[in-house]
Design a protein around this motif. Sequence first.
Motif, PDB file in Angstrom:
ATOM      1  N   ASN A  33       0.813  -1.207   0.000  1.00 42.48           N
ATOM      2  CA  ASN A  33       0.000   0.000   0.000  1.00 42.48           C
ATOM      3  C   ASN A  33       0.853   1.266   0.000  1.00 42.48           C
ATOM      4  O   ASN A  33       0.410   2.305   0.462  1.00 42.48           O
ATOM      5  CB  ASN A  33      -0.952   0.007   1.196  1.00 42.48           C
ATOM      6  CG  ASN A  33      -1.963  -1.107   1.130  1.00 42.48           C
ATOM      7  OD1 ASN A  33      -2.200  -1.661   0.061  1.00 42.48           O
ATOM      8  ND2 ASN A  33      -2.541  -1.460   2.247  1.00 42.48           N
TER       9      ASN A  33
ATOM     10  N   GLN B 117       3.505   1.985   1.809  1.00 40.71           N
ATOM     11  CA  GLN B 117       4.023   2.419   3.100  1.00 40.71           C
ATOM     12  C   GLN B 117       4.806   1.294   3.766  1.00 40.71           C
ATOM     13  O   GLN B 117       4.554   0.132   3.528  1.00 40.71           O
ATOM     14  CB  GLN B 117       2.887   2.887   4.011  1.00 40.71           C
ATOM     15  CG  GLN B 117       1.947   1.768   4.451  1.00 40.71           C
ATOM     16  CD  GLN B 117       0.783   2.282   5.268  1.00 40.71           C
ATOM     17  OE1 GLN B 117      -0.107   2.904   4.706  1.00 40.71           O
ATOM     18  NE2 GLN B 117       0.778   2.015   6.545  1.00 40.71           N
TER      19      GLN B 117
ATOM     20  N   PRO C 215      -0.092  -1.166   7.055  1.00 41.76           N
ATOM     21  CA  PRO C 215      -1.097  -0.633   7.983  1.00 41.76           C
ATOM     22  C   PRO C 215      -1.169  -1.447   9.276  1.00 41.76           C
ATOM     23  O   PRO C 215      -1.024  -2.667   9.259  1.00 41.76           O
ATOM     24  CB  PRO C 215      -2.406  -0.767   7.209  1.00 41.76           C
ATOM     25  CG  PRO C 215      -2.029  -0.984   5.795  1.00 41.76           C
ATOM     26  CD  PRO C 215      -0.673  -1.588   5.785  1.00 41.76           C
TER      27      PRO C 215
END
Length: 182
Positions: A1, A3, A7
Motif C-alpha cells: 500500500n 508504506q 497498515p
Amino acid sequence: NGQVPGPTIRVTEGDRVRVILKNELPESTAIHFHGLITPNAMDGVPYITQPPIRPGQSFTYAFVARPAGTHMYHSHHGVDQITKGLLGAFIVRPKTGEPRVSADVVMVVNDGPLGFTLNGKSFPATQPIVVKQGQQIRIRYMNEGQTFHPMHLHGLVQRVIAKDGRRLKDSYLADTVNVAPG
C-alpha cells in the motif's frame, strides 16, 4: 500500500478476523500472523502450512483474534518482502482492563538493505514522538530485523508493561529495553 511498515491492524480479543491477501507481486507470497494463535492452515508458512500464494492469486486468512497483546504480521516468503513493506503491527486489545493512554505508538525497528530503520526510515528521516509533560503514551516496540536493538527514550525512563506481546504480571522501570528479533 505504498508504506513501510504496512497498515496497523487493531481488533478486540475474540473478534473474528478475515484478511484477504490478493497477490499483486511478481513472485509468490504469504502472510504469517506472528504471536497469534491461529488454525494451522492459517499460519502463513509456505510449503509447511499452506501453498505459496502465486502472483494473481488470492487467499483468505480467517481466525479468532487471540491472545490479547502486541503482535505482528509479515511475509514468510521472499527474501526482501519484509523490508519492502509486507509487515505491520497486529494489535489485539483485551476485552477489558486496557490502560488509558494519550497516544498509542507503534515503532517497528529493522535492520536490512536500508540499514537500521524505525518505521521504515533511517536517521535523519525518522520522526520524533512528541508528548506534553504529564501525558502517558504506550510505545509498542517491534523488531522485524535480525539483531537485538536496545531501545531507550532520551532523558526518560520507561515502564515496561508487556514483553513478547503479552502483558506482564508486574511492570518495571527501565532506561533501556533490549528488543529481540520477532
